[in-house]
Design a protein around this motif. Sequence first.
Motif, short mmCIF file in Angstrom:
data_model
loop_
_atom_site.label_atom_id
_atom_site.label_comp_id
_atom_site.label_asym_id
_atom_site.label_seq_id
_atom_site.Cartn_x
_atom_site.Cartn_y
_atom_site.Cartn_z
N GLY A 47 1.71 -7.60 8.71
CA GLY A 47 1.18 -8.74 8.00
C GLY A 47 1.85 -8.97 6.66
O GLY A 47 2.33 -8.04 6.01
N ALA A 48 1.88 -10.22 6.23
CA ALA A 48 2.47 -10.57 4.94
C ALA A 48 1.65 -9.99 3.80
O ALA A 48 2.21 -9.58 2.78
CB ALA A 48 2.56 -12.09 4.82
N LEU A 49 0.33 -9.93 3.95
CA LEU A 49 -0.53 -9.40 2.90
C LEU A 49 -0.26 -7.92 2.68
O LEU A 49 -0.12 -7.47 1.54
CB LEU A 49 -2.01 -9.64 3.24
N VAL A 50 -0.16 -7.16 3.74
CA VAL A 50 0.09 -5.72 3.62
C VAL A 50 1.44 -5.47 2.96
O VAL A 50 1.58 -4.62 2.09
CB VAL A 50 0.01 -5.04 5.00
N ARG A 51 2.45 -6.22 3.37
CA ARG A 51 3.79 -6.05 2.78
C ARG A 51 3.80 -6.41 1.30
O ARG A 51 4.52 -5.82 0.51
CB ARG A 51 4.81 -6.87 3.55
N ALA A 52 3.00 -7.41 0.91
CA ALA A 52 2.95 -7.82 -0.49
C ALA A 52 2.23 -6.78 -1.34
O ALA A 52 2.63 -6.51 -2.48
CB ALA A 52 2.27 -9.17 -0.62
N VAL A 53 1.18 -6.18 -0.79
CA VAL A 53 0.40 -5.19 -1.54
C VAL A 53 1.14 -3.87 -1.63
O VAL A 53 1.20 -3.24 -2.69
CB VAL A 53 -0.99 -4.99 -0.89
N ASP A 54 1.72 -3.42 -0.54
CA ASP A 54 2.40 -2.11 -0.49
C ASP A 54 3.73 -2.27 0.22
O ASP A 54 3.77 -2.46 1.43
CB ASP A 54 1.51 -1.10 0.24
N GLU A 55 4.82 -2.18 -0.55
CA GLU A 55 6.14 -2.41 0.01
C GLU A 55 6.50 -1.39 1.09
O GLU A 55 7.21 -1.69 2.04
CB GLU A 55 7.18 -2.35 -1.11
N SER A 56 5.97 -0.17 0.98
CA SER A 56 6.30 0.85 1.98
C SER A 56 5.66 0.55 3.33
O SER A 56 6.05 1.12 4.34
CB SER A 56 5.85 2.23 1.50
#
Length: 130
Positions: A47-56
């Motif tokens: 998800g885009a939200l997960v990638r935005a919150v935590d880059e790893s």
Amino acid sequence: MRDYSDELEADLLEFFGIDLLDLWRGCLTLRRLHVLISSLLTKQGSGALVRAVDESAMWSHESHLLARISDALEAANWLFIRANSADDTDRDPPQPMWRPGAEPVESEPMKPEMASPSELASWFGAMNAL
């Protein structure tokens, strides 16, 4: 929600078919939005939200494991070549694979210290005493 509103809106539409504007239209409660956001944060790597919150989280758990396996194989190959090489050229140990969310290491490569012949003899002597 304020910092990642675009990513949140995109994920709500993609995964649940829910428009974030439904919150202001009265069709979506804050409780349900909280439940959906909690669910989105568990979808690692998708998800885009997960990638935005935590880059790893760009990588899945399996991708991180594969990177560790790759690093271990490179280190094992380096050790094998170093132990069985006739020339005394110092080859630098392999650098770990880059992972999302981790800063690249810019330090000088670690040079392994080799034991002296007397240290090896004393270590083997201690092993024989057992």
